[in-house]
Write an enzyme that holds these catalytic residues in place. Structure first.
Site: not given
Ligand code: AMP
Length: 498
Positions: A24, A51, A125-126, A268
């Site tokens: 995210c 996201g 996030n994670g 990426y």
């Protein structure tokens, strides 16, 4: 769903990960006077690539929280009235990455919870590795959970700690219990905090605005607000934005000998115009392209990127080729339909193939009669490369040579990036030559792990490369680790494990 549960067959036990993985973008803002909602909204726009499943903002006006969380893209999730309603000069926001199959609002964030000592909001996030352990302990103490996501686990643990400790100590206790990858923006009443896990797996940075401070997954969000990047939040650091936007306080709560920055962010995931851990992502990708030429360059007529991330790789590759006096020219041979979303998460193989075709179309004149080097950042299942090699050959390419700006992806990601399962990963059980054969390319080469570390400017030991080595910097059930790590023991009673 491509998370750790699917991978259970191939190593980890069922609870290696709990709930849907969170991949995210997070943001937090604290300003002097104006409402935080609009800067938060623009930041989420800037982080949309992190996201697309849901978007949300929670603000605090000094008296109460205001929240708006919706499924869908940022532009669709909020209208003017929603933004107007989000009062207060402090707030946090979140965009959630899509996962195939389950589209579930209970996982949309920021997660909010009100308790005796205040209102709490969390954006994560994670991915935690030991969320089940922490959840079981909290459930044993009477906590009721509304989702199976790990963010709620962090929120409950923190809420409980805040009943008995000040903010900094409470965060430290929670960080001492959870194990895994987390970049968090947190709001406790109108105080906004940023926390990065001790290994610094996911990015998080601090920016200064004219009238306050911002925390964001990527610096591109700070640029969007005309702010200045101050620095990254350090691994293991807690940053507290002072209410009123005056400044921030820093607490280095945990320190490790080595970090575990995710290399795939650079390859990426992140925007090329973001600076992560002091490196401009675009330059890292160009360097990866240059290294590809050094390690496995081939003198074709043209080098062509798979848009978008392949562009910087191909430009670095072409530059290095020209320095070596090879005649490889950079060519934009594939046009992308920008209205097609991520093809990666389509549930069936047929749909994924159709989606690649919808998304990318060759410019026949740049391909016909040419020998082509095609550059992409990764091969996961092999769908994209198989489709594209076939397409270029159908358009009259004489040869198609595939070059990949990362090593083969051989294992799943448990730390928050949506990878396929081991069963689906083409490189999990195939050699490079077998993959070349499967995608029908004339040649295929990947980049070495050392070249990736060199381009990022970090030692191998400071990167998480679990998906390309199968050895992770965290203690994951059934998987190998590449360092001395262990999960925290979770004590039965509150406070006992401090
Ligand atoms: P595949 O077609 O399954 O081999 O996937 C490779 C393509 O998906 C490449 O073009 C990548 O740019 C892209 N890709 C790689 N990892 C991800 C990810 N986690 N989410 C979405 N797209 C990805």
């Amino acid at each position: 769903m491509p998370d750790g549960r699917d991978a259970a067959h191939s190593g980890p036990t069922e609870n290696a990960l709990s709930g849907p993985t969170e991949k995210c973008g997070v943001v937090g803002v604290s300003l002097a006077e104006r409402d935080a909602a609009r800067p938060l909204y623009y930041s989420l726009y800037a982080l949309q690539h992190r996201g697309q499943e849901s978007a949300g903002i929670v603000t605090h006006d000094g008296f109460q929280q205001h929240s708006h969380v919706e499924m869908g893209l940022v532009g669709d999730a909020f209208d003017e009235a929603d933004i107007e309603g989000l009062r207060g000069s402090a707030g946090i926001g979140h965009v959630r990455y899509p996962t195939a199959g389950s589209v579930d609002k209970s996982c949309a964030q920021p997660f909010t919870v009100s308790f005796k000592s205040g209102a709490l909001g969390l954006s994560h996030n994670g991915n935690l590795v030991n969320a089940d352990d922490v959840r079981d302990r909290l459930a044993g103490m009477g906590h009721a959970f509304t989702s199976d996501g790990d963010t709620e686990v962090i929120a409950h643990d923190l809420a409980r700690n805040l009943l008995e400790s000040d903010l900094v100590r409470a965060v430290k206790r929670t960080m001492g219990r959870i194990h895994g990858s987390y970049s968090l923006t947190i709001m406790h009443d109108d105080t906004v905090l940023g926390v990065r896990d001790p290994e610094g797996n996911r990015p998080l940075c601090i920016g200064e605005l004219e009238d306050g401070y911002v925390l964001a997954s990527e610096s591109a969000a700070i640029d969007t607000l005309d702010g200045e990047l101050v620095r990254d939040v350090r691994p293991g650091e807690l940053v507290v934005l002072q209410p009123g936007g005056d400044g921030f306080d820093s607490y280095q709560l945990f320190e490790r000998e080595n970090t575990a920055h995710c290399f795939f962010e650079h390859v990426y995931f992140a925007r090329p115009d973001s600076v992560i851990d002091e490196n401009l992502v675009y330059e890292v990708r160009r360097e990866l392209g240059r290294s590809l030429w050094d390690e496995s360059g081939i003198d074709t007529d043209v080098v062509m990127p798979v848009p978008d991330s392949g562009r910087a790789f191909a430009s670095g590759y072409a530059e290095a080729a020209q320095e070596a006096e090879a005649g490889v020219e950079f060519a934009e041979g594939l046009m992308k339909n920008r209205y097609v979303g991520r093809t990666f998460i389509m549930p069936t193989q047929g749909e994924r193939e159709r989606a690649v075709r919808l998304k990318l179309n060759p410019i026949k004149s740049t391909v016909k009669g040419k020998t082509v080097t095609l550059i992409d950042d990764s091969i996961v299942r092999g769908t994209t490369s198989t489709q594209l090699v076939g397409l270029l050959k159908d358009c009259g390419a004489e040869e198609v040579h595939m070059r990949i700006g990362a090593p083969p992806i051989v294992a799943p990601c448990y730390m928050g990036i949506n990878m396929a399962t081991r069963e689906e990963l083409i490189a999990a059980d195939k050699s490079v030559e077998e993959i070349r054969d499967a995608i029908d390319a004339d040649s295929l080469a990947y980049l070495s792990t050392q070249a990736v570390a060199d381009a990022i400017g970090r030692s191998r030991a400071d990167l998480c490369m679990g998906c390309v080595t199968g050895e992770y910097p965290y203690d994951i059930d059934g998987e190998e680790t590449d360092r001395e790590v262990s999960r925290p023991e979770i004590a039965e009673t509150a406070g006992a494990d401090d």
